[in-house]
Write a protein that holds these residues in place. Structure first.
Motif, PDB file in Angstrom:
ATOM      1  N   UNK A 182       0.819  -1.219   0.000  1.00 10.67           N
ATOM      2  CA  UNK A 182       0.000   0.000   0.000  1.00 10.67           C
ATOM      3  C   UNK A 182       0.849   1.264   0.000  1.00 10.67           C
ATOM      4  N   UNK A 183       2.143   1.132   0.171  1.00 15.69           N
ATOM      5  CA  UNK A 183       3.005   2.316   0.219  1.00 15.69           C
ATOM      6  C   UNK A 183       3.498   2.735  -1.156  1.00 15.69           C
ATOM      7  N   UNK A 184       3.179   1.955  -2.188  1.00 20.62           N
ATOM      8  CA  UNK A 184       3.654   2.262  -3.536  1.00 20.62           C
ATOM      9  C   UNK A 184       3.212   3.658  -3.969  1.00 20.62           C
ATOM     10  N   UNK A 185       4.183   4.459  -4.412  1.00 21.97           N
ATOM     11  CA  UNK A 185       3.883   5.792  -4.912  1.00 21.97           C
ATOM     12  C   UNK A 185       3.561   6.819  -3.861  1.00 21.97           C
ATOM     13  N   UNK A 186       3.828   6.541  -2.596  1.00 22.85           N
ATOM     14  CA  UNK A 186       3.511   7.485  -1.523  1.00 22.85           C
ATOM     15  C   UNK A 186       4.735   7.735  -0.645  1.00 22.85           C
ATOM     16  N   UNK A 187       4.632   8.752   0.215  1.00 22.17           N
ATOM     17  CA  UNK A 187       5.715   9.020   1.162  1.00 22.17           C
ATOM     18  C   UNK A 187       5.855   7.892   2.169  1.00 22.17           C
ATOM     19  N   UNK A 188       4.837   7.055   2.280  1.00 17.39           N
ATOM     20  CA  UNK A 188       4.894   5.942   3.224  1.00 17.39           C
ATOM     21  C   UNK A 188       5.989   4.949   2.862  1.00 17.39           C
ATOM     22  N   UNK A 189       6.349   4.899   1.581  1.00 14.99           N
ATOM     23  CA  UNK A 189       7.441   4.022   1.173  1.00 14.99           C
ATOM     24  C   UNK A 189       8.745   4.427   1.859  1.00 14.99           C
ATOM     25  N   UNK A 190       8.919   5.727   2.120  1.00 10.87           N
ATOM     26  CA  UNK A 190      10.125   6.195   2.803  1.00 10.87           C
ATOM     27  C   UNK A 190      10.200   5.633   4.216  1.00 10.87           C
ATOM     28  N   UNK A 191       9.036   5.513   4.857  1.00 10.48           N
ATOM     29  CA  UNK A 191       8.991   5.009   6.227  1.00 10.48           C
ATOM     30  C   UNK A 191       9.462   3.557   6.279  1.00 10.48           C
TER      31      UNK A 191
END
Length: 213
Positions: free
Chosen positions: A180-189
């Motif tokens: 679900x983090x694909x393409x979002x700032x959540x991927x950085x986390x």
């Protein structure tokens, strides 16, 4: 008696109180205080920019913006922002709020981690993102008076180690759903938190697709 901080009244109506009770019972003090600061930062930004917004709806939206990170959603397949938006929608429907306003709160929560879009939408959507981003990463903090910032931090302090602790809270709420983090700032986390996490790459997905050319 109404509580006023940095010139901003904390909403204390029936809906605001119910939202406070629900979120306070589900979140850590660190995350609850983060939401309170984000509301105040967002409201101050709105008043400074002469925007028209409903303070109680802003309060509810910010209260629920991280609800999707809570243990209740640790097996959810959705982005945590969507879980939070759905929780806010369910809450507001119980209080007979008109659908148009519920939809606006839903969008505000769903997009609060998506840079570059909320500021071009309604004041409510813009201010949820502005308040959260100001508290989390200091975005536009210098636009507020030092006295205002200090008063907010005195009322709802950033506890020691807040920066690392909030990253940990994000990671724990998403580590079971890395896709679900694909393409979002959540991927950085997750990239920082989980040594086994591998980012999906948009170009790689295009080039590796089943299309022949």
């Amino acid at each position: 008696m109404k509580k006023t901080i940095a010139g901003i009244d904390i909403p204390d109506g029936v809906i605001a109180q119910a939202a406070t009770d629900q979120i306070r019972g589900a979140e850590s003090e660190l995350m609850f205080h983060h939401s309170l600061r984000a509301f105040l930062f967002g409201a101050l930004t709105g008043y400074r920019e002469n925007l028209m917004f409903d303070a109680e709806l802003l309060y509810v939206a910010v209260m629920f913006h991280n609800a999707g990170l809570n243990v209740k959603y640790r097996r959810s397949p959705y982005r945590f922002e969507v879980d939070g938006a759905n929780a806010a929608r369910d809450f507001l429907q119980q209080h007979v709020i008109v659908d148009r306003l519920i939809d606006e709160v839903w969008v505000a929560i769903a997009l609060h981690t998506t840079p570059g879009i909320p500021e071009h939408m309604s004041p409510l959507v813009a201010l949820v993102s502005a308040g959260v981003q100001m508290d989390v990463r200091g975005a536009r903090r210098d636009e507020l008076a030092v006295q205002q910032r200090d008063e907010i931090l005195q009322a709802y302090p950033r506890e020691s180690g807040f920066k690392k602790k909030i990253i940990e809270a994000y990671a724990l709420g998403m580590e079971h759903r890395p896709e679900t983090t694909f393409g979002t700032v959540n991927a950085d986390v997750l990239d920082r938190w989980d040594p086994n996490y591998r980012r999906l790459n948009f170009c790689g997905l295009i080039l590796g697709s089943d299309w022949s050319s």
